[in-house]
Enzyme design. Structure first.
Site, PDB file in Angstrom:
ATOM      1  N   HIS A 189       0.845  -1.194   0.000  1.00  0.00           N
ATOM      2  CA  HIS A 189       0.000   0.000   0.000  1.00  0.00           C
ATOM      3  C   HIS A 189       0.881   1.245   0.000  1.00  0.00           C
ATOM      4  O   HIS A 189       2.107   1.148   0.059  1.00  0.00           O
ATOM      5  CB  HIS A 189      -0.988  -0.007   1.171  1.00  0.00           C
ATOM      6  N   HIS A 219       1.308   3.952   2.042  1.00  0.00           N
ATOM      7  CA  HIS A 219       1.829   4.685   3.198  1.00  0.00           C
ATOM      8  C   HIS A 219       3.359   4.801   3.137  1.00  0.00           C
ATOM      9  O   HIS A 219       4.036   3.891   2.655  1.00  0.00           O
ATOM     10  CB  HIS A 219       1.392   4.025   4.502  1.00  0.00           C
ATOM     11  N   ASP A 254       5.786   4.540   5.191  1.00  0.00           N
ATOM     12  CA  ASP A 254       6.633   3.499   5.788  1.00  0.00           C
ATOM     13  C   ASP A 254       6.513   2.163   5.048  1.00  0.00           C
ATOM     14  O   ASP A 254       7.053   1.147   5.507  1.00  0.00           O
ATOM     15  CB  ASP A 254       6.332   3.321   7.281  1.00  0.00           C
ATOM     16  N   HIS A 255       5.870   2.192   3.887  1.00  0.00           N
ATOM     17  CA  HIS A 255       5.782   0.996   3.043  1.00  0.00           C
ATOM     18  C   HIS A 255       6.255   1.247   1.618  1.00  0.00           C
ATOM     19  O   HIS A 255       6.756   0.329   0.965  1.00  0.00           O
ATOM     20  CB  HIS A 255       4.345   0.452   3.037  1.00  0.00           C
ATOM     21  N   HIS A 301      -7.505  -0.877   5.631  1.00  0.00           N
ATOM     22  CA  HIS A 301      -6.460   0.000   6.168  1.00  0.00           C
ATOM     23  C   HIS A 301      -6.250   1.174   5.219  1.00  0.00           C
ATOM     24  O   HIS A 301      -6.228   2.330   5.630  1.00  0.00           O
ATOM     25  CB  HIS A 301      -5.180  -0.798   6.353  1.00  0.00           C
ATOM     26  N   ASP A 311      -0.328  -4.237   6.337  1.00  0.00           N
ATOM     27  CA  ASP A 311      -1.008  -3.728   7.529  1.00  0.00           C
ATOM     28  C   ASP A 311      -2.481  -4.138   7.571  1.00  0.00           C
ATOM     29  O   ASP A 311      -3.280  -3.485   8.240  1.00  0.00           O
ATOM     30  CB  ASP A 311      -0.914  -2.196   7.568  1.00  0.00           C
ATOM     31  N   HIS A 361       4.512  -4.973  11.167  1.00  0.00           N
ATOM     32  CA  HIS A 361       4.860  -4.226  12.378  1.00  0.00           C
ATOM     33  C   HIS A 361       4.937  -5.154  13.590  1.00  0.00           C
ATOM     34  O   HIS A 361       4.255  -6.181  13.651  1.00  0.00           O
ATOM     35  CB  HIS A 361       3.821  -3.139  12.669  1.00  0.00           C
TER      36      HIS A 361
END
Length: 256
Positions: free
Chosen positions: A57, A59, A61-62, A115, A134, A172
């Protein structure tokens, strides 16, 4: 079973990075790009060259390290077509049901909105592993930043239908906090109590609690158990739909 190697490592504050390597073809994919410097260092330490980026996805941090890793390696970016307006430079946009290949190793794309609106999971059926980003966590699930409870429950239900021995790599290290919340809803569940005790012991030793399995999550993760009578009774939702029970579990976790 092929010659697939999986290298897992912590990065950022609580993310995990994953490199997957097919010995036969020499290809290596990074699952998301949370920390490009760490990912490149891990690949170098393993003697692998990253040839593909598989995003779950958009975001940061991805997908935030995509450009740096592509610049360093020339890797192809595979990412959800549903988020092509938010992930730059996609080489292979993929949809639900598509196949992605690492050499001759097949990953099936599963669309799991909730998410984010376009989140996907990479399931490698012959390897009995899935990289779930996530969407599903050990004893938890992702926050509903863009999707609805109905979407997320449908997505989790799809993952719950994977074979019980599927090994689940989530992105995570949230398990200890998730366990505390889960026990507040389902304190008499022996599978959950044993799972939570094991998590505490592993974290005390500085060990990861990822990966997990579909079987363990179905037995203990409240987000996969809205049909459970004890959970329903504790929530005062004995006759509600599974979706409504799930929504209430997610609401309570958000303020826990």
């Amino acid at each position: 079973m092929s010659e697939l190697s999986i290298r897992q490592f912590p990065c950022l504050s609580d993310n995990y990075g994953f490199l997957i390597h097919d010995a036969a073809s020499g290809e290596t994919a990074t699952i998301d790009t949370p920390d490009p410097e760490r990912i490149l260092a891990e690949a170098k330490a393993a003697g692998w060259t990253i040839t593909q980026i598989w995003n779950t996805h958009h975001h940061f941090d991805h997908a935030g390290g995509n450009a740096a890793i592509k610049a360093a390696t020339g890797a192809r970016i595979v990412a959800p077509a549903y988020e092509s307006d938010r992930i730059a430079g996609i080489d292979q946009p993929v949809h639900d049901g598509d196949s992605v290949w690492l050499g001759k190793i097949e990953a099936k794309v599963i669309f799991t909105p909730g998410h984010t609106s376009g989140h996907i999971v990479y399931s490698l059926p012959d390897e009995q592993v899935a990289f779930v980003g996530d969407t599903l966590f050990a004893l938890g699930c992702g926050r509903l930043f863009e999707g609805t409870p109905q979407q997320m429950w449908a997505s989790l239900s799809r993952l719950a239908r994977l074979p019980d021995d599927t090994v689940i790599y989530c992105a995570h290290e949230y398990t200890q906090a998730n366990a505390r919340f889960a026990l507040s809803l389902d304190p008499e569940n022996p599978a959950l109590r044993a799972y939570a005790a094991n998590v505490d012991a592993r974290r005390a030793r500085g060990e990861a609690t990822v990966p997990t399995t579909i079987a363990d999550e179905k037995a203990a993760n409240p987000f996969l158990r809205p049909a459970d009578r004890a959970i329903r009774d504790r929530l005062g939702l004995a006759d509600a739909s599974d979706t409504d029970v799930f929504a209430e579990i997610r609401r309570r976790k958000d303020v826990f």
